[in-house]
Motif scaffolding. Structure first.
Motif, PDB file in Angstrom:
ATOM      1  N   PRO A  19       0.835  -1.194   0.000  1.00  0.00           N
ATOM      2  CA  PRO A  19       0.000   0.000   0.000  1.00  0.00           C
ATOM      3  C   PRO A  19       0.873   1.249   0.000  1.00  0.00           C
ATOM      4  O   PRO A  19       1.996   1.218   0.483  1.00  0.00           O
ATOM      5  CB  PRO A  19      -0.816  -0.120   1.277  1.00  0.00           C
ATOM      6  N   GLY A  20       0.351   2.290  -0.549  1.00  0.00           N
ATOM      7  CA  GLY A  20       1.149   3.489  -0.781  1.00  0.00           C
ATOM      8  C   GLY A  20       1.765   4.111   0.455  1.00  0.00           C
ATOM      9  O   GLY A  20       1.117   4.234   1.485  1.00  0.00           O
ATOM     10  N   PRO A  21       3.022   4.498   0.349  1.00  0.00           N
ATOM     11  CA  PRO A  21       3.686   5.203   1.450  1.00  0.00           C
ATOM     12  C   PRO A  21       3.082   6.574   1.726  1.00  0.00           C
ATOM     13  O   PRO A  21       3.429   7.207   2.704  1.00  0.00           O
ATOM     14  CB  PRO A  21       5.134   5.334   0.962  1.00  0.00           C
ATOM     15  N   ALA A  22       2.148   7.016   0.877  1.00  0.00           N
ATOM     16  CA  ALA A  22       1.512   8.318   1.085  1.00  0.00           C
ATOM     17  C   ALA A  22       0.846   8.406   2.450  1.00  0.00           C
ATOM     18  O   ALA A  22       0.781   9.478   3.050  1.00  0.00           O
ATOM     19  CB  ALA A  22       0.501   8.602  -0.014  1.00  0.00           C
ATOM     20  N   VAL A  23       0.377   7.277   2.967  1.00  0.00           N
ATOM     21  CA  VAL A  23      -0.235   7.260   4.301  1.00  0.00           C
ATOM     22  C   VAL A  23       0.791   7.718   5.332  1.00  0.00           C
ATOM     23  O   VAL A  23       0.486   8.514   6.223  1.00  0.00           O
ATOM     24  CB  VAL A  23      -0.743   5.844   4.644  1.00  0.00           C
ATOM     25  N   HIS A  24       2.019   7.259   5.190  1.00  0.00           N
ATOM     26  CA  HIS A  24       3.061   7.629   6.145  1.00  0.00           C
ATOM     27  C   HIS A  24       3.530   9.063   5.924  1.00  0.00           C
ATOM     28  O   HIS A  24       3.950   9.722   6.879  1.00  0.00           O
ATOM     29  CB  HIS A  24       4.218   6.638   6.066  1.00  0.00           C
ATOM     30  N   VAL A  35       7.213  19.530   3.738  1.00  0.00           N
ATOM     31  CA  VAL A  35       7.516  19.076   2.376  1.00  0.00           C
ATOM     32  C   VAL A  35       9.027  19.051   2.186  1.00  0.00           C
ATOM     33  O   VAL A  35       9.582  18.122   1.608  1.00  0.00           O
ATOM     34  CB  VAL A  35       6.842  19.988   1.321  1.00  0.00           C
ATOM     35  N   ALA A  36       9.706  20.055   2.716  1.00  0.00           N
ATOM     36  CA  ALA A  36      11.167  20.120   2.603  1.00  0.00           C
ATOM     37  C   ALA A  36      11.832  18.918   3.273  1.00  0.00           C
ATOM     38  O   ALA A  36      12.826  18.395   2.769  1.00  0.00           O
ATOM     39  CB  ALA A  36      11.685  21.426   3.200  1.00  0.00           C
ATOM     40  N   ALA A  37      11.287  18.476   4.396  1.00  0.00           N
ATOM     41  CA  ALA A  37      11.855  17.315   5.092  1.00  0.00           C
ATOM     42  C   ALA A  37      11.680  16.046   4.266  1.00  0.00           C
ATOM     43  O   ALA A  37      12.590  15.213   4.199  1.00  0.00           O
ATOM     44  CB  ALA A  37      11.214  17.149   6.464  1.00  0.00           C
ATOM     45  N   VAL A  38      10.525  15.884   3.645  1.00  0.00           N
ATOM     46  CA  VAL A  38      10.288  14.711   2.789  1.00  0.00           C
ATOM     47  C   VAL A  38      11.205  14.765   1.574  1.00  0.00           C
ATOM     48  O   VAL A  38      11.809  13.765   1.187  1.00  0.00           O
ATOM     49  CB  VAL A  38       8.803  14.612   2.379  1.00  0.00           C
ATOM     50  N   ASP A  39      11.349  15.942   0.989  1.00  0.00           N
ATOM     51  CA  ASP A  39      12.241  16.113  -0.151  1.00  0.00           C
ATOM     52  C   ASP A  39      13.682  15.774   0.243  1.00  0.00           C
ATOM     53  O   ASP A  39      14.383  15.069  -0.490  1.00  0.00           O
ATOM     54  CB  ASP A  39      12.146  17.549  -0.668  1.00  0.00           C
ATOM     55  N   GLU A  40      14.118  16.249   1.385  1.00  0.00           N
ATOM     56  CA  GLU A  40      15.476  15.957   1.859  1.00  0.00           C
ATOM     57  C   GLU A  40      15.665  14.462   2.092  1.00  0.00           C
ATOM     58  O   GLU A  40      16.706  13.896   1.756  1.00  0.00           O
ATOM     59  CB  GLU A  40      15.778  16.730   3.134  1.00  0.00           C
ATOM     60  N   PRO A  47      21.565   8.389  -3.164  1.00  0.00           N
ATOM     61  CA  PRO A  47      22.881   7.783  -3.389  1.00  0.00           C
ATOM     62  C   PRO A  47      22.928   6.295  -3.041  1.00  0.00           C
ATOM     63  O   PRO A  47      23.699   5.544  -3.620  1.00  0.00           O
ATOM     64  CB  PRO A  47      23.808   8.584  -2.465  1.00  0.00           C
ATOM     65  N   LEU A  48      22.102   5.884  -2.131  1.00  0.00           N
ATOM     66  CA  LEU A  48      22.071   4.474  -1.733  1.00  0.00           C
ATOM     67  C   LEU A  48      21.229   3.625  -2.675  1.00  0.00           C
ATOM     68  O   LEU A  48      21.602   2.513  -3.025  1.00  0.00           O
ATOM     69  CB  LEU A  48      21.519   4.341  -0.309  1.00  0.00           C
ATOM     70  N   GLY A  49      20.090   4.152  -3.070  1.00  0.00           N
ATOM     71  CA  GLY A  49      19.157   3.376  -3.876  1.00  0.00           C
ATOM     72  C   GLY A  49      19.208   3.650  -5.367  1.00  0.00           C
ATOM     73  O   GLY A  49      18.650   2.896  -6.154  1.00  0.00           O
ATOM     74  N   GLY A  50      19.842   4.735  -5.750  1.00  0.00           N
ATOM     75  CA  GLY A  50      19.946   5.067  -7.159  1.00  0.00           C
ATOM     76  C   GLY A  50      18.705   5.757  -7.687  1.00  0.00           C
ATOM     77  O   GLY A  50      17.689   5.915  -7.001  1.00  0.00           O
ATOM     78  N   MET A  51      18.798   6.155  -8.936  1.00  0.00           N
ATOM     79  CA  MET A  51      17.715   6.899  -9.581  1.00  0.00           C
ATOM     80  C   MET A  51      16.423   6.087  -9.651  1.00  0.00           C
ATOM     81  O   MET A  51      15.333   6.647  -9.581  1.00  0.00           O
ATOM     82  CB  MET A  51      18.154   7.337 -10.981  1.00  0.00           C
ATOM     83  N   VAL A  52      16.543   4.776  -9.737  1.00  0.00           N
ATOM     84  CA  VAL A  52      15.346   3.933  -9.793  1.00  0.00           C
ATOM     85  C   VAL A  52      14.520   4.089  -8.516  1.00  0.00           C
ATOM     86  O   VAL A  52      13.297   4.003  -8.548  1.00  0.00           O
ATOM     87  CB  VAL A  52      15.700   2.454 -10.078  1.00  0.00           C
ATOM     88  N   THR A  53      15.180   4.367  -7.397  1.00  0.00           N
ATOM     89  CA  THR A  53      14.472   4.599  -6.137  1.00  0.00           C
ATOM     90  C   THR A  53      13.605   5.847  -6.246  1.00  0.00           C
ATOM     91  O   THR A  53      12.457   5.859  -5.810  1.00  0.00           O
ATOM     92  CB  THR A  53      15.465   4.740  -4.975  1.00  0.00           C
ATOM     93  N   TYR A  54      14.163   6.896  -6.851  1.00  0.00           N
ATOM     94  CA  TYR A  54      13.381   8.124  -7.052  1.00  0.00           C
ATOM     95  C   TYR A  54      12.202   7.846  -7.973  1.00  0.00           C
ATOM     96  O   TYR A  54      11.076   8.253  -7.695  1.00  0.00           O
ATOM     97  CB  TYR A  54      14.259   9.231  -7.639  1.00  0.00           C
ATOM     98  N   GLN A  55      12.460   7.137  -9.056  1.00  0.00           N
ATOM     99  CA  GLN A  55      11.409   6.872 -10.031  1.00  0.00           C
ATOM    100  C   GLN A  55      10.329   5.963  -9.465  1.00  0.00           C
ATOM    101  O   GLN A  55       9.154   6.137  -9.770  1.00  0.00           O
ATOM    102  CB  GLN A  55      12.015   6.253 -11.283  1.00  0.00           C
ATOM    103  N   ASP A  60       6.889   9.884  -5.816  1.00  0.00           N
ATOM    104  CA  ASP A  60       5.539   9.771  -5.245  1.00  0.00           C
ATOM    105  C   ASP A  60       5.478  10.326  -3.829  1.00  0.00           C
ATOM    106  O   ASP A  60       4.470  10.923  -3.436  1.00  0.00           O
ATOM    107  CB  ASP A  60       5.075   8.314  -5.246  1.00  0.00           C
ATOM    108  N   LEU A  61       6.544  10.124  -3.042  1.00  0.00           N
ATOM    109  CA  LEU A  61       6.568  10.653  -1.679  1.00  0.00           C
ATOM    110  C   LEU A  61       6.533  12.179  -1.694  1.00  0.00           C
ATOM    111  O   LEU A  61       5.783  12.796  -0.928  1.00  0.00           O
ATOM    112  CB  LEU A  61       7.811  10.173  -0.931  1.00  0.00           C
ATOM    113  N   ILE A  62       7.332  12.777  -2.565  1.00  0.00           N
ATOM    114  CA  ILE A  62       7.365  14.238  -2.652  1.00  0.00           C
ATOM    115  C   ILE A  62       6.014  14.766  -3.127  1.00  0.00           C
ATOM    116  O   ILE A  62       5.480  15.731  -2.569  1.00  0.00           O
ATOM    117  CB  ILE A  62       8.507  14.699  -3.571  1.00  0.00           C
TER     118      ILE A  62
END
Length: 76
Positions: A19-24, A35-40, A47-55, A60-62
């Motif tokens: 289920p979506g992390p949006a709940v958290h 929003v800045a904290a989530v973006d940070e 760097p740990l998960g790579g660009m695929v983590t962002y995609q 979606d979290l941001i």
């Protein structure tokens, strides 16, 4: 907020989408995160998960944080 942000970092790294992390995101922001904290957080795990983590989840979290902020401000 700290506990939910730590959980969000783990979910982001695991590329958890359902289920979506949006709940958290909402829980973290209700507890005082911004929003800045989530973006940070997303920037810190990239760097740990790579660009695929962002995609897969970071973007979606941001977006969820920005949407929640708009809702709180009455701008749907």
């Amino acid at each position: 907020a700290t506990r939910e942000l730590i959980l969000l970092a783990a979910l982001c790294m695991a590329r958890k989408t359902a289920p979506g992390p949006a709940v958290h995101v909402r829980k973290a922001m209700a507890a005082g995160a911004t929003v800045a904290a989530v973006d940070e957080l997303v920037r810190l795990v990239l760097p740990l998960g790579g660009m695929v983590t962002y995609q897969a989840t970071g973007r979606d979290l941001i977006e969820a944080a920005e949407q929640y902020e708009r809702e709180r401000n009455g701008n749907h």
